[in-house]
Design a protein around this motif. Structure first.
Motif, PDB file in Angstrom:
ATOM      1  N   UNK A   1       0.838  -1.209   0.000  1.00  0.00           N
ATOM      2  CA  UNK A   1       0.000   0.000   0.000  1.00  0.00           C
ATOM      3  C   UNK A   1       0.869   1.254   0.000  1.00  0.00           C
ATOM      4  N   UNK A   2       2.042   1.177   0.634  1.00  0.00           N
ATOM      5  CA  UNK A   2       2.959   2.320   0.596  1.00  0.00           C
ATOM      6  C   UNK A   2       3.423   2.558  -0.833  1.00  0.00           C
ATOM      7  N   UNK A   3       3.765   1.503  -1.540  1.00  0.00           N
ATOM      8  CA  UNK A   3       4.205   1.627  -2.927  1.00  0.00           C
ATOM      9  C   UNK A   3       3.093   2.211  -3.803  1.00  0.00           C
ATOM     10  N   UNK A   4       1.870   1.731  -3.635  1.00  0.00           N
ATOM     11  CA  UNK A   4       0.737   2.263  -4.402  1.00  0.00           C
ATOM     12  C   UNK A   4       0.457   3.722  -4.053  1.00  0.00           C
TER      13      UNK A   4
ATOM     14  N   UNK B   1       4.911   8.937   0.094  1.00  0.00           N
ATOM     15  CA  UNK B   1       5.740   7.756   0.368  1.00  0.00           C
ATOM     16  C   UNK B   1       5.525   7.163   1.759  1.00  0.00           C
ATOM     17  N   UNK B   2       4.282   6.830   2.074  1.00  0.00           N
ATOM     18  CA  UNK B   2       3.974   6.229   3.371  1.00  0.00           C
ATOM     19  C   UNK B   2       2.752   5.323   3.223  1.00  0.00           C
TER      20      UNK B   2
ATOM     21  N   UNK C   1      -4.359   3.663   5.196  1.00  0.00           N
ATOM     22  CA  UNK C   1      -5.367   2.645   5.494  1.00  0.00           C
ATOM     23  C   UNK C   1      -6.109   2.178   4.255  1.00  0.00           C
ATOM     24  N   UNK C   2      -6.460   3.113   3.385  1.00  0.00           N
ATOM     25  CA  UNK C   2      -7.288   2.790   2.225  1.00  0.00           C
ATOM     26  C   UNK C   2      -6.883   3.636   1.034  1.00  0.00           C
ATOM     27  N   UNK C   3      -6.826   3.025  -0.117  1.00  0.00           N
ATOM     28  CA  UNK C   3      -6.710   3.744  -1.388  1.00  0.00           C
ATOM     29  C   UNK C   3      -7.911   3.343  -2.220  1.00  0.00           C
TER      30      UNK C   3
END
Length: 85
Positions: free
Chosen positions: A48-51, A59-60, A63-65
């Motif tokens: 999720x950090x990469x996305x 760059x962190x 909880x949700x994208x």
């Protein structure tokens, strides 16, 4: 009827059927989303950090994208593609 799919890319056990049922009932509770299509993918912190960095420049972990894809034109089967969570 709303269509919900889910995948779990974590090591945490999740009842995907229950998750999909809950999301489906939530969508069907409103007239606008009764025939919607929704995709849910569960990922870990690194993914999720990469996305989050790739799509939102942050760059962190988060909880949700969500990636809205709403197009008011329904698909041939009458469904409405909402997006991915």
């Amino acid at each position: 009827m709303a269509t919900v799919s889910a995948s779990n890319r974590t090591r945490v056990p999740v009842n995907l059927n229950s998750l999909c049922d809950f999301a489906r009932r939530a969508l069907e509770a409103t007239r606008e989303w009764r025939n919607a299509e929704l995709s849910i993918t569960l990922v870990g912190d690194r993914a999720i950090q990469s996305l989050n960095e790739r799509w939102l420049g942050k760059p962190r972990p988060t909880d949700v994208l969500s990636f809205p894809m709403r197009d008011d034109a329904p698909a041939p089967d009458g469904s409405l593609l909402i997006g991915d969570i």
